[in-house]
Design an enzyme around this catalytic site. Structure first.
Site, short mmCIF file in Angstrom:
data_model
loop_
_atom_site.label_atom_id
_atom_site.label_comp_id
_atom_site.label_asym_id
_atom_site.label_seq_id
_atom_site.Cartn_x
_atom_site.Cartn_y
_atom_site.Cartn_z
N ASP A 21 132.32 38.35 11.20
CA ASP A 21 131.80 39.06 12.44
C ASP A 21 132.19 38.39 13.50
OD1 ASP A 21 130.85 40.44 10.26
OD2 ASP A 21 129.06 41.05 11.27
N LYS A 42 132.15 46.63 15.76
CA LYS A 42 130.71 46.44 15.64
C LYS A 42 130.21 46.58 16.98
CE LYS A 42 127.24 43.00 14.23
NZ LYS A 42 127.44 41.61 13.59
N LYS A 99 130.04 49.45 12.66
CA LYS A 99 128.63 48.69 12.32
C LYS A 99 128.01 48.81 13.51
CE LYS A 99 126.88 44.28 10.98
NZ LYS A 99 127.12 43.13 10.56
#
Lengths: 517, 332
Positions: free
Chosen positions: B168, B232, B268
């Site tokens: 991430d 995300k 996400k």
């Protein structure tokens, strides 16, 4: 989800990932890929979530509401009102005739003296009380409206009822401030208002009519539509509970003959009508040459203009909301989509994809987007106009959805390849049917949008502020929405140009129709 | 192999997609082309976007649909701990919880992943060994991302070497807001390369700092063009994190990107999603915006820590008819 199922899902995902990778490698990868495994059974299907019918108690029969009492019709006639979603008979309602109209107008005339003499602050108390009772009973009234009209509970709960209460609150606030409304000192009421309303927003149209009439000191005789009398009769009960003096509000369920008698009654001072242009013209003829003051809110063929710099996703939502809200049975519906030719295909693809997600079915289900058409008669009219559109060569597309076996239903439909010459581009369909036309320049968009006998509403979709102002100034429509559609507020005046009628309802402007100015 | 479009300045050796897909390779050919492309994307009307997200929030998800949604949501959780005080012990407990969220009910699905800092990857890997639970690691000088590229890449390589299945990363919001899109793009492609073939890349925009919806749409496309496997919303470390509206917007972006390129990218939302009710609303957004192709933890995740226990409590309530309370789920 079972373990086995989970495995299948992961396998499907793996193959989908491969498919994605392969496609990325090919230069001409423009078409969407079918990633979904056909055997995937566990889609996110919403379980039924019906609003309870138990919150509303519908009596087997209802009378006319005259002079504070429920009474039978003079000639004893009754009619049945059905739920358009199931064709179930909901109740039997007294049918007003000429004698009843006379009785109601006399009651309203008698009440007028006392009511109009009350200080504005006193009238306001009653209106505030009515607004509060409506809020307290809003779930009951929403379910009732959904049953009688066929529109989804999501709309009655989130749009109709909040707006109804808001209208009463808003005009309650005006009642003691009429001196400052811009119509001179001590503007006087007109007297008895005869009001005829349609079936598409039964309680909201009632609020639009009754709230300003009472705030300004008039008394009212109101005829609801024959297919949707129940919420008006429940409103009669609200008036009684609010302690409203007898005769100030009278409700006469009935057919067109009762409406005609009311409009023609010599002791009516003011006529307000919302409905079709044909009936509006008849009323205008009846009223012509009398002292009666008249406002008409009639049909429309609203243009929703989407420019190529529009916020596309929100424009699609706005177009959907513009024509499929309340199954398109909205006088200000955006029933003509004018899309700039350069984004026609893209917008149409998005629109069709979005329409395919609309949920049609049981109006009481909280997840229903599209409910039933209000009556067999209206369904027949929509069907015949759509058939005419097909016969004239426009290309029809309907959202894939299963229609229930009982009741009156019509799938969300759009026509492409439509020109100004097609009937579906000119006539008001008053149903979930969108006609798609194209334009090349702002001038052409304005010309096409204005090229209609109507002039009620229009929408402009563009990210360019200067274009919004320039185009809005040239549109001959009573309401122009920019980057939104079908937004209503009691503070905002609403009304039409040309064959869409005259006079304004809502806002400070809405007071004028009920004042002797 | 997919990314070696002739115009791409830095052909990537990674076997997975890196750099712009062939269909759009020309838009990333230069700084100017990239800017023109991103600024040519349709604008976002904030009022309309938020109204749509709110209206989908009124969906009523009950009984069987709720049971399905709860299990799906549990399977989509990236169970996260990102604290200065993280220890191997804490991470072990988190891993055990991810593998078997409800010790009293073996039918409860495992979460998708645990999400930790790079130095905790090895401990996390050990904790979830033998299960399908993935280990995700924030990297690239999370959460601020204010470090030289070499440091960020080293951060990523360490995490991957320790066995992270997913990385991430945070984008350089400063560069993005300064209009330096090419710099952001190059950083993402470099990180993607550092991820190698084994790790999937989630690109965090920190939507709360990008501030406008137009920026979020541009960042989404920028991230996808640069090879993100997931986009995300946020780090969970700023005031505004995932919201229904910004997630809806990113879902629209991945939908449009797949329609144009054939490449599917995951989404996400992270930060601020604490209740089952919230999670179900996000799943409704997925269902009605991109459809069931994304209703799977390969394509949609929740970045959350406290959400899992609420999902488990609601799951127990649905199964037994009783609400047992927070002492009947594990607190780690």
């Amino acid at each position: 989800m079972s373990k086995k199922n989970k495995k299948t899902r992961q396998a499907a995902v793996a193959s989908a990932a491969e498919a994605g990778g392969t496609l990325a490698a090919t230069a001409a990868a423009t078409a969407p890929v079918a990633h979904a495994a056909p055997e995937r059974a566990s889609a996110f299907a919403y379980a039924p979530a019906p609003e309870s019918r138990a919150v509303v108690d519908i009596a087997p029969s209802y009378g006319l509401f005259i002079d504070g009492e429920f009474t039978e019709a003079a000639d004893g006639r009754v009619f049945k009102t059905v739920s358009p979603a199931t064709e179930e008979v909901l109740s039997e309602v007294a049918q007003a005739g000429e004698a009843d109209v006379d009785r109601a107008v006399k009651a309203a005339r008698k009440a007028f003296g006392v009511w109009s003499a009350l200080p504005g602050a006193e009238r306001a108390k009653y209106l505030f009380r009515i607004a509060r009772i409506i809020q307290e009973r809003s779930r009951e009234l929403a379910v009732l409206e959904t049953l009688d009209n066929g529109k989804p509970i999501r709309e009655t709960r989130d749009a109709d009822l909040p707006l109804v209460a808001a209208h009463f609150f808003y005009y309650a606030g005006w009642a003691d401030k009429l001196d400052h409304a811009g119509y001179g000192a001590h503007p006087r009421p007109l007297g008895v208002a005869g009001q005829v309303i349609p079936w598409n927003f039964p309680l909201l149209m009632l609020a639009w009519k009754i709230a300003p009439a009472l705030a300004t000191g008039n008394t009212v005789v109101l005829k609801p539509a024959e297919t949707t009398p129940l919420s008006a009769l429940f409103f009669a009960d609200v008036c009684r509970r609010a302690g409203l003096p007898r005769g100030v509000v009278n409700i006469l369920p009935g057919y067109g003959d009762a409406g005609a008698a009311l409009v023609a009654h010599p002791d009516v001072d003011k006529v307000a009508f919302t409905g079709s242009t044909a009936v509006g013209k008849q009323i205008a003829r009846t009223v012509a040459g009398t002292r009666k003051k008249l406002t008409l809110e009639l049909g429309g063929k609203g243009a929703n203009i989407v420019f190529d710099d529009a916020p596309i996703d929100q424009a699609v939502e706005g177009v959907v909301n513009g024509i499929f809200f309340n199954q398109g049975q909205v006088c200000c519906a955006g029933s003509r989509l004018l899309v700039q030719e350069s984004i026609h295909d893209e917008l149409l693809d998005s629109l069709k994809r979005r329409l395919s997600t609309l949920r049609l079915g049981d109006p009481l289900d909280k997840n229903t987007d599209i409910g039933a058409i209000n009556s067999a008669e209206q369904l027949a009219r929509i069907t015949s106009l759509v058939e005419q559109g097909e016969a004239e060569g426009a290309e029809r597309w309907s959202a894939p959805c299963e229609l229930p076996g009982n009741g009156y239903w019509f799938a969300p439909t759009l026509f492409t390849g439509v020109t100004q010459a097609h009937t579906v581009a000119r006539d008001e369909i008053f149903g979930p049917v969108l006609s798609v036309l194209t334009f090349r320049t702002p001038d052409e968009a304005v010309a096409k949008a204005n090229n209609t006998p109507y002039g009620l509403s229009a929408g402009i979709w563009t990210e360019k502020g200067s274009r919004i102002l320039a185009v809005a100034n040239r549109l001959r429509a009573g309401v122009v929405w920019s980057n939104t559609f079908n937004k209503f507020d009691p503070t905002s005046p609403f009304g039409g140009y040309k064959e869409s009628g005259f006079g304004r309802e809502g806002g400070r402007h809405g007071l004028e129709a009920y004042l002797d100015v | 192999m997919s990314s070696t479009a002739p115009t791409s300045p830095q052909p990537s050796p990674t076997p997975e997609r890196a750099g712009a897909p062939a269909a759009l390779s020309d838009v990333t050919a230069s700084d100017g082309a990239l800017r023109r492309f991103l600024h040519g994307l349709p604008g976002v009307d904030a009022v309309g976007l938020e109204a749509r997200a709110a209206s989908l929030g009124t969906r009523s998800i009950k009984t069987t649909a709720k049971a399905y949604a709860i299990d799906l949501a549990i399977s989509m959780v990236d169970l996260t701990t990102l604290e200065g005080a993280d220890t191997p012990g804490k991470v072990r407990a988190l891993g055990a919880k991810a593998v078997r969220p409800d010790p009293t009910d073996r039918t409860a699905p495992a979460t998708a992943a645990v999400c930790v800092y790079p130095d905790m990857v090895a401990a996390a890997k050990e904790a979830v060994a033998g299960s399908a639970v993935k280990v995700a690691s924030v990297a690239t000088a999370f959460p601020a991302g204010r470090a030289p590229l070499a440091v960020k890449l080293a951060d990523v390589r360490e995490a991957v070497a320790a066995g992270a299945d997913e990385i991430d990363m945070v984008i350089d919001r400063g560069a993005f807001l300064a209009g330096n899109y090419r710099k952001v793009f190059d950083e993402i492609t470099a990180v993607k390369e550092a991820c190698g073939a084994s790790a999937r890349l989630k690109v965090i925009f920190e939507t709360g700092e990008l501030s406008t919806y137009d920026n979020i749409r541009r960042a989404s496309w920028l991230g996808m063009l640069a090879g993100a496997d997931f986009i995300k919303t946020s780090t969970g470390k700023v005031a505004v994190n995932a919201t229904p509206a910004n997630t809806l917007l990113m879902l629209e972006a991945v939908r449009d990107f797949r329609a144009q390129t054939g490449v599917q990218v995951g989404v996400k939302p992270a930060g601020g999603i604490r209740t089952t009710k919230d999670a179900v609303k996000f799943l409704v957004l997925v269902n009605e915006t991109v459809g069931e192709d994304w209703l799977d933890n390969h394509w949609f995740r929740f970045g959350a820590s406290s959400l899992l226990n609420d999902l488990l409590m609601q799951r127990q309530k649905l199964a037994t008819g009783r609400y047992s309370g927070p002492d009947y789920v594990t607190v780690d």
